[in-house]
Design an enzyme around this catalytic site. Sequence first.
Site, PDB file in Angstrom:
ATOM      1  N   ASP A  66     -79.022  -3.997  34.984  1.00 20.80           N
ATOM      2  CA  ASP A  66     -79.687  -3.345  36.118  1.00 20.80           C
ATOM      3  C   ASP A  66     -79.653  -1.850  35.874  1.00 20.80           C
ATOM      4  O   ASP A  66     -78.962  -1.379  34.956  1.00 20.80           O
ATOM      5  CB  ASP A  66     -79.037  -3.720  37.461  1.00 20.80           C
ATOM      6  CG  ASP A  66     -77.551  -3.369  37.528  1.00 20.80           C
ATOM      7  OD1 ASP A  66     -77.056  -2.603  36.670  1.00 20.80           O
ATOM      8  OD2 ASP A  66     -76.886  -3.874  38.444  1.00 20.80           O
ATOM      9  N   ASP A 129     -70.329  -9.080  49.099  1.00 20.94           N
ATOM     10  CA  ASP A 129     -71.430  -9.805  49.764  1.00 20.94           C
ATOM     11  C   ASP A 129     -71.979 -10.926  48.870  1.00 20.94           C
ATOM     12  O   ASP A 129     -72.967 -11.568  49.218  1.00 20.94           O
ATOM     13  CB  ASP A 129     -72.559  -8.834  50.124  1.00 20.94           C
ATOM     14  CG  ASP A 129     -73.133  -8.117  48.899  1.00 20.94           C
ATOM     15  OD1 ASP A 129     -72.580  -8.288  47.777  1.00 20.94           O
ATOM     16  OD2 ASP A 129     -74.125  -7.376  49.042  1.00 20.94           O
ATOM     17  N   HIS A 131     -73.197 -10.486  45.820  1.00 21.43           N
ATOM     18  CA  HIS A 131     -74.249 -10.067  44.875  1.00 21.43           C
ATOM     19  C   HIS A 131     -73.719 -10.050  43.443  1.00 21.43           C
ATOM     20  O   HIS A 131     -72.522  -9.898  43.208  1.00 21.43           O
ATOM     21  CB  HIS A 131     -74.848  -8.718  45.275  1.00 21.43           C
ATOM     22  CG  HIS A 131     -74.094  -7.511  44.820  1.00 21.43           C
ATOM     23  ND1 HIS A 131     -73.288  -6.757  45.652  1.00 21.43           N
ATOM     24  CD2 HIS A 131     -74.044  -6.897  43.608  1.00 21.43           C
ATOM     25  CE1 HIS A 131     -72.770  -5.751  44.984  1.00 21.43           C
ATOM     26  NE2 HIS A 131     -73.207  -5.811  43.739  1.00 21.43           N
TER      27      HIS A 131
END
Lengths: 240, 240, 240, 240
Positions: A66, A129, A131
């Site tokens: 990313d 969370d 991710h």
Amino acid sequence: MRIIVEKDYEQMSITVMNLLLAKMYENRKMNIAITAGASPKRMYELLAEEVKNGRNFDNVTYYNFDEIPFKKSGGYGVTVSNLKKDYFDPAGISMDHVHTLTVENHKEHDALLESFGGLDAIFMGIGADGHFCGNMPGFTKFGNKTVEITIPEAMKPALAGEVGGDMEEVPDTFVTMGPRSVMNSKSTIMFATGKGKAEIIKKAFFGPVSEDIPSSVFQLHPDFTLVLDEDAASEIKDLI
Amino acid sequence: MRIIVEKDYEQMSITVMNLLLAKMYENRKMNIAITAGASPKRMYELLAEEVKNGRNFDNVTYYNFDEIPFKKSGGYGVTVSNLKKDYFDPAGISMDHVHTLTVENHKEHDALLESFGGLDAIFMGIGADGHFCGNMPGFTKFGNKTVEITIPEAMKPALAGEVGGDMEEVPDTFVTMGPRSVMNSKSTIMFATGKGKAEIIKKAFFGPVSEDIPSSVFQLHPDFTLVLDEDAASEIKDLI
Amino acid sequence: MRIIVEKDYEQMSITVMNLLLAKMYENRKMNIAITAGASPKRMYELLAEEVKNGRNFDNVTYYNFDEIPFKKSGGYGVTVSNLKKDYFDPAGISMDHVHTLTVENHKEHDALLESFGGLDAIFMGIGADGHFCGNMPGFTKFGNKTVEITIPEAMKPALAGEVGGDMEEVPDTFVTMGPRSVMNSKSTIMFATGKGKAEIIKKAFFGPVSEDIPSSVFQLHPDFTLVLDEDAASEIKDLI
Amino acid sequence: MRIIVEKDYEQMSITVMNLLLAKMYENRKMNIAITAGASPKRMYELLAEEVKNGRNFDNVTYYNFDEIPFKKSGGYGVTVSNLKKDYFDPAGISMDHVHTLTVENHKEHDALLESFGGLDAIFMGIGADGHFCGNMPGFTKFGNKTVEITIPEAMKPALAGEVGGDMEEVPDTFVTMGPRSVMNSKSTIMFATGKGKAEIIKKAFFGPVSEDIPSSVFQLHPDFTLVLDEDAASEIKDLI
């Protein structure tokens, strides 16, 4: 799903390093995507020591999975800058051995990986969370390949920390390999440390597979390894 | 995802046979799950010819991946009975080389597969509703391993055909490897024939990954091959 | 060492074809060296049928492992000319998918193969003297990589047949991958047909490993498969 | 052939350990043969630290590849006793994870290994005479599988050191996997330290393949790795 529990952060770092070295030492070309961030810092310290002492890993090409660009200054984005600082520079790895995913080239990323024979392994952290990579809940779907994602205005102040505290550096978009691209990797490895991850570890790997908890998708990968310290594993002790 | 389009059912059958033979010819023990049903009938005819002519595939263990028991008569269920009739018997394969999944042993199935090193390959068809194995929409979740499923009363008449038309043979439950178990196979191979499958092929492999269309999960498998005849591929011609 | 015995030349040809297809169907780039000569003629007939019917093997690059140039006319040498005639042309395979080893480029051959990740498989025949590829007894040593070999004057008349009967076409040298280069292939496959090979099959695979019988070196390969018809296997029936 | 040169014994030990860990960390059952002797002592010290800290390598079965029995006392032979002392005991590895080759069971060893899927890797040292395992020049041929070897009377005094200095403990025979058995391992790894090995390293890997220098056979293995310190590599500096 293979789960390895180590007693603390130091041992977890050693084991993740060993899993990464195991891929690097294969006697053939290896394409390996690696994560930046806080969790792997100790692992990279140890690994840089191993790598800089002269062993030759010319067979390895590294990938970031990313990237958050610096809006004002340009150059390498947040992820690759951190990888350089934490691993490539201390280990003496030339950027010739790194394929950088960027906003600009992300549309060709999946086809390019395929032409290289695909990723052999991807090493990731997990967010509280659930991710992985840039796949925050609600941002991507399981079917997404590498995508550019528009950053909501409301999220920009929180992102300022990532780009050095300067709001002018916060970009409008970032890129990430989506779940589909990541699941295409032959091996997938995730690691987590600390009590703060214990709850999500239980939900992601012992609860339903759901886009609400993106990392739950790895329940479906034929070669997935999860490395935890005892704190991160504290909620699943009775399940493994 | 690798997509192979053949001109007709005959060629598709040959190619699926070749993909199956490719696994069988590996120079090591191979665990292979195979499908019963209408789509592979020609493939099994061709394959039985190959196998019965004396070549020795002692390295192969076959598995069924779902089973509908005969309630009254017992014995082998619908799936294994059909596999025997269509392939094992004509090919001269002893049942010693077949591991049968049943309602009775299904709870140990995943652990047993793991102890054998996991499936090397699974060959499946696809239903017009997107189901694979016994994973009909709404019956299983992506996170399910091998499960026993209660058959709704409303569905029993439709099932009578599978068990020879005798309502007394319709069981109350059947078993199937769930999506999570199937995705654990090193290779996954699916094939489809005919116009009747064209629409679901497009939805499953070029639409969202969703439990509403169970086969869409294979978009996430690192070694998935889809073999189609031209009719089954007619809706995706411009997408591949 | 895996030994597969088929009842006749036809079945042996089918099995060798299936072993070759098994490599071709792998879901990744494959480098495969194949033999010309009389033994594989039927296999190539069958295989060309399979390949020309539209299936796409863009993942496969073919290699010849030896070459006898035409001294006068130049162009493709004996081996590649025969491969074109027997397989590439009938199967509709473009020469873009063929890497041709020649006298001119042979010095770079081993380094080139290594840069491509090495051969995945090599399919060979065996001579009545135990030779494989161009490794006739006394011509190469086990330690030889790809080499150019000077043809003794006394041997030239015998070679005239290979080049169309014209002594002016007989070259002064030929090239072959040596034992060391061939043994580097991940899989090695050899096949033989007929009573005329029965004696050497016994010597090569059930006698000592010796440079006097070059093919005996395959006793030392970790993934070697020998495919025979019953005639070629007639001297080893009691040994397997 | 992959050659890795490290600056000293310590770094060589770390690299060999990393290559061994790379095999141990594979996400499947692994059969690994390992060497006793002086060269790996530091490697085992480091490895025992890694292994005893709680990581679970239940997937690994260890093998010895040769054995010298104690004639008088019986029990474990010289090789396994040393492996216990240097590695298994300090690492806390139960003998349940070790398959011991002995004079008594050696005739079944090759068939047994084959039934287990063969060795995944073998880690060996090299003698100044080029021997590996118990394959001293003149004692075995390239074609030998696991064999029992009669110890010449003249050699017995020299062997007394191995069995604790007591001539009554010197056996009449010892067993070793022969070259053919060792070459069947999917990966082969050899390591050497010190000036005393420099000459044989050059001869074995840059000279002819010959039974006079048994280790030269690894020039023919498709996955061979040689790890050296600078002293052991001093004669081949200009060749790599």
